[in-house]
Write an enzyme that holds these catalytic residues in place. Structure first.
Site, PDB file in Angstrom:
ATOM      1  CB  SER A   1      -1.031   0.288   1.533  1.00 16.29           C
ATOM      2  OG  SER A   1      -1.678  -1.221   0.878  1.00 16.29           O
TER       3      SER A   1
ATOM      4  CE  LYS B   1      -5.445  -1.887   1.449  1.00 14.78           C
ATOM      5  NZ  LYS B   1      -4.359  -2.251   1.230  1.00 14.78           N
TER       6      LYS B   1
ATOM      7  CE  LYS C   1       1.044   2.185   4.752  1.00 10.80           C
ATOM      8  NZ  LYS C   1       2.161   1.191   2.998  1.00 10.80           N
TER       9      LYS C   1
END
Length: 301
Positions: free
Chosen positions: A98, A173, A242
């Protein structure tokens, strides 16, 4: 570029990468695994087969495809710098972390100069769906490269969605996790309000799942990890923060006002600061509980 992929170097066999690499071996691919944690690759090979590599460069040597499943784009960049001399022309790097779309685009340009293609293919579904090969995979990159790696991706996932050029999968994502994160927090807050009113939180979840308030958290997280007090979904709180930061970065780069997204990210960051390192993302419910001076339980459990 060769038509088929036989040898794979899989770099990063953590909680997600481990079952993903295992499925590739079970599907008949020749897989060499490598991880930054000493002994993990050897342990994997002893349990599931394949070959253990001591370094990322060793894993990439002669591979038709190199899969990276790492915590951050900075980690990916460090690995690519290390394996550059070992990459053969015509290989393809499948970046399944990711990561940051803009960083991935820069890395793809550097690899193209070496005659190496790159696609991004981050995943959603958690460890449970990695184990069964039912991940949702969002991809970005050129069609030729995506066609080539499609057989690998279909071993690991059941829904493969092409989102656009390189970096598009990672942008999707991050935005998916933004929606998921907002849904989780508001669902927890609703349970806290209802619990104080006198409603049973477990009954509330059942009603939400039969009504318009249904979302991934009501279906897969609230009873399983919050009301049970297990907080062990397998996806870290730090990783959620994150991903939310990446979503906001994409928002800034596209000059898109996103006040709700910003507030969501700040709430999750505050939860991470309060709870400390090493927490599962579902433990963010404890942050909401602290604000409400209450705690959620399944009253029938």
């Amino acid at each position: 570029m060769e038509a088929t992929i036989g040898r794979i170097g899989f770099i990063g066999i953590g909680s997600m990468g481990w079952p993903m690499a295992r499925r590739l071996i079970e599907a008949g691919f020749a897989v060499t695994v490598q991880d930054a944690v000493p002994g993990r690759a050897a342990d994997f090979a002893s349990r599931h087969g394949g070959t253990a590599a001591a370094t990322a460069a060793e894993a990439a040597e002669g591979a038709d495809a190199i899969i990276t499943m790492l915590p951050t784009s900075r980690d990916v960049a460090a690995v690519l710098a290390a394996i550059g001399p070992a990459l053969k022309r015509g290989a393809v790097v499948v970046e399944m972390s990711s990561g940051e779309p803009s960083a991935t685009r820069a890395m793809a340009a550097d690899l193209a100069a070496l005659g190496v293609a790159m696609v991004d293919a981050p995943v959603s579904g958690g460890v449970a769906r990695a184990e069964t090969g039912e991940l949702a995979i969002m991809t970005g990159g050129e069609a030729v490269a995506l066609d080539r790696v499609d057989p690998l991706l279909r071993v690991m996932g059941t829904t493969i969605t092409r989102c656009g050029d390189i970096g598009a999968g990672q942008a999707m994502k991050a935005l998916n996790n933004l929606v998921s994160a907002a849904g989780f927090l508001v669902s927890v807050e609703a349970l806290l309000i209802g619990s104080r009113f006198g409603l049973d939180p477990a009954v509330m979840v059942d009603v939400l799942n039969a009504s318009t308030g249904m979302n991934n958290s009501t279906q897969r997280k609230l009873k399983q990890f919050v009301l049970s007090r297990k907080f062990n979904s397998g996806f870290g709180l730090d990783l959620m923060v994150k991903d939310l930061s990446i979503a906001l970065q994409v928002g800034r780069e596209t000059a898109t006002p996103a006040p709700l997204a910003a507030q969501t990210r700040e709430l999750w960051a505050a939860a991470a600061a309060l709870l400390g390192a090493g927490q599962d993302h579902t433990a963010a419910a404890r942050f909401s509980e602290a604000l409400a001076a209450g705690e959620l339980h399944d009253r029938k459990g």
